[in-house]
Write an enzyme that holds these catalytic residues in place. Structure first.
Site, PDB file in Angstrom:
ATOM      1  N   ASP A 199      88.953  79.894  16.178  1.00 47.63           N
ATOM      2  CA  ASP A 199      88.252  79.665  17.346  1.00 47.63           C
ATOM      3  C   ASP A 199      87.163  78.442  17.386  1.00 47.63           C
ATOM      4  OD1 ASP A 199      86.784  81.482  16.308  1.00 47.63           O
ATOM      5  OD2 ASP A 199      86.784  82.492  17.920  1.00 47.63           O
ATOM      6  N   ASP A 210      81.066  77.348  13.341  1.00 52.31           N
ATOM      7  CA  ASP A 210      79.851  77.481  13.667  1.00 52.31           C
ATOM      8  C   ASP A 210      78.980  77.135  12.363  1.00 52.31           C
ATOM      9  OD1 ASP A 210      77.343  77.910  15.126  1.00 52.31           O
ATOM     10  OD2 ASP A 210      77.687  80.229  14.897  1.00 52.31           O
ATOM     11  N   ASP A 223      84.434  85.648  22.246  1.00 45.59           N
ATOM     12  CA  ASP A 223      84.094  86.768  22.868  1.00 45.59           C
ATOM     13  C   ASP A 223      82.547  87.185  22.909  1.00 45.59           C
ATOM     14  OD1 ASP A 223      83.871  87.444  20.084  1.00 45.59           O
ATOM     15  OD2 ASP A 223      83.351  89.419  20.585  1.00 45.59           O
TER      16      ASP A 223
END
Ligand code: IMP
Ligand code: MG
Length: 189
Positions: free
Chosen positions: A107, A110, A166
């Site tokens: 997703d 980072d 999420d």
């Protein structure tokens, strides 16, 4: 005066960074990029659960190649907006990836810790090729050097939710990607 929010913004979001329409257009064009690179080769897709599930499901339907799909699971986050420990693999590969064209899908890129761990593990299994596709890239947050081969959107250093991402396991089902209101960033089990 703050800009008026569009009616479609989820009430728990402070702002929307990527709309449903933008996601859909970009996923289609990523499908075309994959096709350009892989041609008619079979692809072994390794999706990193849970975050990559929605993106992977949509992306794979944009390519007509033969696909083998495997899912792996890592942990590092707990339920906060900051990762507090090194990622660990908690559920590994079940498919054989040796001599296969492997595409890891996640997703968000980072700090880079998760994807460098997974890519290192897959590379050790001697795939025919190894590429990485992420929906989002927070370039400014990198702690280990890592670049993806395919990137949906570059986003600023903000904690985002939606379309698989999420906060405390909530908001994965939002159709848009946005920044959670500070008042919603409380952990409630
Ligand atoms: P990295 O190892 O720091 O690159 O983090 C990768 C994982 O952290 C992603 O797969 C996400 O699960 C999670 N993550 C990083 N940033 C965010 C965010 O803004 N929202 C939700 N999850 C995030
Ligand atoms: Mg994840």
């Amino acid at each position: 005066m703050p800009a008026k929010k569009k009616p479609s913004t989820h009430p728990d979001l402070e702002s929307v960074l990527v709309t449903k329409a933008q996601i859909s257009r970009r996923v289609k064009s990523l499908g075309r990029e994959l096709k350009r690179i892989y041609g008619d080769e079979e692809i072994t897709v390794v999706a990193i659960m849970n975050g990559a599930i929605l993106f992977t499901a949509d992306l794979l339907r944009e390519v007509d190649n033969a696909i083998r799909l495997d899912c792996i699971r890592t942990t590092s986050y707990g339920s906060a907006t900051e990762s507090h420990s090194a990622p660990k693999l908690v559920h590994g590969l079940t498919l054989d990836v040796t001599d296969r064209h492997v595409l890891i899908v996640d997703d968000i890129l980072d700090t880079g810790k998760t994807l460098s761990l997974i890519a290192g593990m897959v590379r050790g299994m001697r795939p025919a090729s190894l590429r990485v596709c992420v929906l989002l890239d927070k370039k400014g947050r990198r702690q280990v050097p890592f670049e993806a081969d395919f990137v949906g959107f570059e986003i600023p250093d903000k904690f985002v939710v939606g379309y698989g991402l999420d906060f405390a396991e909530r908001y994965r089902n939002l159709t848009q990607i946005g920044v959670l209101k500070a008042s919603r960033q409380k952990i409630h089990g």
